[in-house]
Design a protein around this motif. Structure first.
Motif, PDB file in Angstrom:
ATOM      1  N   LEU A 188       0.826  -1.204   0.000  1.00 10.62           N
ATOM      2  CA  LEU A 188       0.000   0.000   0.000  1.00 10.62           C
ATOM      3  C   LEU A 188       0.864   1.261   0.000  1.00 10.62           C
ATOM      4  CD1 LEU A 188      -2.816  -1.012   2.507  1.00 10.62           C
ATOM      5  CD2 LEU A 188      -3.151  -0.387   0.119  1.00 10.62           C
ATOM      6  N   GLU A 189       1.902   1.258   0.813  1.00  8.67           N
ATOM      7  CA  GLU A 189       2.781   2.427   0.885  1.00  8.67           C
ATOM      8  C   GLU A 189       3.506   2.642  -0.441  1.00  8.67           C
ATOM      9  OE1 GLU A 189       5.552   3.956   4.354  1.00  8.67           O
ATOM     10  OE2 GLU A 189       6.606   2.426   3.188  1.00  8.67           O
ATOM     11  N   LYS A 190       4.027   1.562  -1.014  1.00 17.66           N
ATOM     12  CA  LYS A 190       4.758   1.660  -2.277  1.00 17.66           C
ATOM     13  C   LYS A 190       3.858   2.183  -3.397  1.00 17.66           C
ATOM     14  CE  LYS A 190       7.502  -1.111  -5.525  1.00 17.66           C
ATOM     15  NZ  LYS A 190       8.036  -2.471  -5.824  1.00 17.66           N
ATOM     16  N   LYS A 191       2.643   1.634  -3.485  1.00 18.14           N
ATOM     17  CA  LYS A 191       1.713   2.065  -4.530  1.00 18.14           C
ATOM     18  C   LYS A 191       1.277   3.512  -4.305  1.00 18.14           C
ATOM     19  CE  LYS A 191      -0.746   1.453  -8.216  1.00 18.14           C
ATOM     20  NZ  LYS A 191      -0.080   1.276  -9.518  1.00 18.14           N
ATOM     21  N   SER A 192       1.102   3.908  -3.053  1.00 19.00           N
ATOM     22  CA  SER A 192       0.705   5.283  -2.751  1.00 19.00           C
ATOM     23  C   SER A 192       1.764   6.273  -3.202  1.00 19.00           C
ATOM     24  CB  SER A 192       0.454   5.430  -1.240  1.00 19.00           C
ATOM     25  OG  SER A 192      -0.635   4.642  -0.824  1.00 19.00           O
ATOM     26  N   PHE A 193       3.022   5.996  -2.895  1.00 19.92           N
ATOM     27  CA  PHE A 193       4.118   6.874  -3.329  1.00 19.92           C
ATOM     28  C   PHE A 193       4.189   6.931  -4.852  1.00 19.92           C
ATOM     29  CE2 PHE A 193       6.255   6.279   0.943  1.00 19.92           C
ATOM     30  CZ  PHE A 193       6.181   7.620   1.290  1.00 19.92           C
ATOM     31  N   GLU A 194       3.977   5.785  -5.468  1.00 22.01           N
ATOM     32  CA  GLU A 194       4.029   5.713  -6.930  1.00 22.01           C
ATOM     33  C   GLU A 194       2.931   6.580  -7.552  1.00 22.01           C
ATOM     34  OE1 GLU A 194       2.603   2.335  -9.963  1.00 22.01           O
ATOM     35  OE2 GLU A 194       4.329   1.720  -8.755  1.00 22.01           O
ATOM     36  N   MET A 195       1.730   6.506  -7.005  1.00 24.54           N
ATOM     37  CA  MET A 195       0.621   7.294  -7.538  1.00 24.54           C
ATOM     38  C   MET A 195       0.845   8.792  -7.338  1.00 24.54           C
ATOM     39  SD  MET A 195      -2.597   4.887  -6.407  1.00 24.54           S
ATOM     40  CE  MET A 195      -3.852   6.034  -7.018  1.00 24.54           C
ATOM     41  N   ILE A 196       1.414   9.161  -6.195  1.00 25.29           N
ATOM     42  CA  ILE A 196       1.699  10.573  -5.940  1.00 25.29           C
ATOM     43  C   ILE A 196       2.745  11.094  -6.918  1.00 25.29           C
ATOM     44  CG2 ILE A 196       2.724  12.185  -4.278  1.00 25.29           C
ATOM     45  CD1 ILE A 196       1.394  10.524  -2.050  1.00 25.29           C
ATOM     46  N   ALA A 197       3.778  10.287  -7.156  1.00 27.47           N
ATOM     47  CA  ALA A 197       4.865  10.707  -8.048  1.00 27.47           C
ATOM     48  C   ALA A 197       4.420  10.813  -9.501  1.00 27.47           C
ATOM     49  CB  ALA A 197       6.031   9.723  -7.928  1.00 27.47           C
ATOM     50  N   LEU A 198       3.630   9.843  -9.961  1.00 29.37           N
ATOM     51  CA  LEU A 198       3.263   9.791 -11.377  1.00 29.37           C
ATOM     52  C   LEU A 198       2.046  10.657 -11.708  1.00 29.37           C
ATOM     53  CD1 LEU A 198       3.771   5.978 -12.135  1.00 29.37           C
ATOM     54  CD2 LEU A 198       5.336   7.873 -12.612  1.00 29.37           C
ATOM     55  N   GLN A 199       1.075  10.710 -10.790  1.00 28.40           N
ATOM     56  CA  GLN A 199      -0.185  11.400 -11.085  1.00 28.40           C
ATOM     57  C   GLN A 199      -0.270  12.802 -10.472  1.00 28.40           C
ATOM     58  OE1 GLN A 199      -2.413  10.219 -13.109  1.00 28.40           O
ATOM     59  NE2 GLN A 199      -1.808   8.073 -13.322  1.00 28.40           N
ATOM     60  N   GLN A 200       0.559  13.060  -9.458  1.00 30.28           N
ATOM     61  CA  GLN A 200       0.539  14.345  -8.761  1.00 30.28           C
ATOM     62  C   GLN A 200      -0.897  14.773  -8.398  1.00 30.28           C
ATOM     63  OE1 GLN A 200       2.704  17.012 -11.368  1.00 30.28           O
ATOM     64  NE2 GLN A 200       4.670  16.208 -10.677  1.00 30.28           N
ATOM     65  N   PRO A 201      -1.590  13.916  -7.646  1.00 33.44           N
ATOM     66  CA  PRO A 201      -2.987  14.215  -7.294  1.00 33.44           C
ATOM     67  C   PRO A 201      -3.086  15.427  -6.372  1.00 33.44           C
ATOM     68  CG  PRO A 201      -2.172  12.378  -6.002  1.00 33.44           C
ATOM     69  CD  PRO A 201      -1.110  12.681  -7.021  1.00 33.44           C
ATOM     70  N   VAL A 202      -4.251  16.063  -6.358  1.00 32.28           N
ATOM     71  CA  VAL A 202      -4.478  17.224  -5.501  1.00 32.28           C
ATOM     72  C   VAL A 202      -5.783  17.038  -4.724  1.00 32.28           C
ATOM     73  CG1 VAL A 202      -3.195  18.808  -6.975  1.00 32.28           C
ATOM     74  CG2 VAL A 202      -5.642  18.438  -7.392  1.00 32.28           C
ATOM     75  N   THR A 203      -6.017  17.931  -3.786  1.00 31.04           N
ATOM     76  CA  THR A 203      -7.229  17.989  -2.959  1.00 31.04           C
ATOM     77  C   THR A 203      -7.682  16.614  -2.459  1.00 31.04           C
ATOM     78  OG1 THR A 203      -8.659  17.973  -4.924  1.00 31.04           O
ATOM     79  CG2 THR A 203      -7.981  20.119  -4.063  1.00 31.04           C
ATOM     80  N   THR A 204      -8.908  16.221  -2.792  1.00 26.40           N
ATOM     81  CA  THR A 204      -9.503  15.005  -2.228  1.00 26.40           C
ATOM     82  C   THR A 204      -8.712  13.754  -2.580  1.00 26.40           C
ATOM     83  OG1 THR A 204     -11.707  16.001  -2.348  1.00 26.40           O
ATOM     84  CG2 THR A 204     -11.591  13.618  -2.049  1.00 26.40           C
ATOM     85  N   ASP A 205      -8.257  13.646  -3.817  1.00 31.77           N
ATOM     86  CA  ASP A 205      -7.491  12.463  -4.226  1.00 31.77           C
ATOM     87  C   ASP A 205      -6.212  12.335  -3.403  1.00 31.77           C
ATOM     88  OD1 ASP A 205      -9.341  11.761  -6.134  1.00 31.77           O
ATOM     89  OD2 ASP A 205      -8.298  12.771  -7.782  1.00 31.77           O
ATOM     90  N   LEU A 206      -5.520  13.449  -3.203  1.00 36.62           N
ATOM     91  CA  LEU A 206      -4.279  13.422  -2.424  1.00 36.62           C
ATOM     92  C   LEU A 206      -4.578  13.059  -0.969  1.00 36.62           C
ATOM     93  CD1 LEU A 206      -1.248  13.855  -2.260  1.00 36.62           C
ATOM     94  CD2 LEU A 206      -1.676  16.299  -1.852  1.00 36.62           C
ATOM     95  N   ARG A 207      -5.644  13.630  -0.418  1.00 37.89           N
ATOM     96  CA  ARG A 207      -6.014  13.310   0.964  1.00 37.89           C
ATOM     97  C   ARG A 207      -6.341  11.826   1.113  1.00 37.89           C
ATOM     98  NH1 ARG A 207      -9.433  18.031   1.063  1.00 37.89           N
ATOM     99  NH2 ARG A 207     -11.284  16.721   1.402  1.00 37.89           N
ATOM    100  N   THR A 208      -6.990  11.262   0.107  1.00 43.89           N
ATOM    101  CA  THR A 208      -7.326   9.843   0.157  1.00 43.89           C
ATOM    102  C   THR A 208      -6.069   8.983   0.223  1.00 43.89           C
ATOM    103  OG1 THR A 208      -9.379  10.173  -1.087  1.00 43.89           O
ATOM    104  CG2 THR A 208      -8.465   7.949  -1.062  1.00 43.89           C
TER     105      THR A 208
END
Length: 237
Positions: A72-92
């Protein structure tokens, strides 16, 4: 600059993939939570029943909980790095990362209870204390199950109510602490088993604290605000 159809399609595909990855994160977090709930319940059952086989099962399966947290941690970091989510998505994503860490620690406490079972060697028992530990365990498991539902619904109100349940967990701990120490003072042959009861109750009390942590992350997910829901954590043990 005019956006081409190709760029629109690419952006749509990326968003679709992101939403699919986010759904997978949700599902894996919930699965991890159910594994932890089961581990807590089985560990105390093994302790009360002196079931070393069940205790070993909890210990052996902890690696699955640890692996889930790492994924979960690895995938979360990967999604943040590749997608650069903001607001609700980032909080999730942040909520899942932080809350899964709390779940992993809860699993560690279940293992500690299971290891206490392995150590048992026909010591004198205090049955009324074991009854309270069993009730405390059932109550803590209810908290774990409820907080997972609150997470799925992103229910701030329920999260706050569940956090308040931790007060009763602290009451259980205090009652077990008083009952055990009083018996240990009167019956010296219960000192070793009594000390173990205090450890087990302490592990369960910490699980309750971690549930409260997850409640705080649910409130963050719903509101964007970091809120301390239970400042009166038990400091006796």
């Amino acid at each position: 600059m005019k956006t081409t159809r190709t760029e629109i399609r690419r952006a749509t595909m990326l968003r679709t993939q992101f939403e699919e990855d986010l759904l997978n994160l949700h599902n894996q977090f919930y699965e991890m939570g159910m594994m932890v709930s089961s581990a807590v319940h089985k560990s105390v059952r093994s302790y009360i029943d002196h079931d070393k086989k069940l205790a070993q099962e909890v210990i052996d399966h902890d690696v699955e909980i640890n692996d889930m947290e790492v994924r979960l941690e690895k995938k979360s970091f990967e999604m943040i790095a590749l997608q650069q989510p903001v607001t609700t998505d980032l909080r999730t994503i942040i909520t899942i990362m932080k809350a899964s860490s709390d779940l992993e620690r809860m699993g560690d406490h279940a293992v500690s209870v299971a290891k206490s079972t392995i150590r048992l060697k026909g010591l004198p028992r205090i049955l009324e204390v074991e009854k309270e530990i069993n009730e405390m365990s059932n109550y803590v498991k209810k908290m774990v199950d409820n907080v997972l539902i609150a997470y799925v619904k992103t229910d701030e109100k329920d999260a706050r109510m569940i956090a308040k349940m931790d007060e009763r967990v602290n009451d259980y701990f205090q009652k077990i602490y008083d009952m055990t120490t009083n018996t240990m003072e009167k019956e010296s042959d219960t000192i070793i088993s009594g000390t173990d009861y205090l450890h087990v109750a302490g592990y369960l009390e910490r699980v309750g604290d971690y549930v409260t942590n997850i409640c705080e992350w649910i409130v963050y997910l719903a509101t964007g605000k970091i809120t301390e829901l239970n400042s009166n954590r038990n400091e006796n043990f």
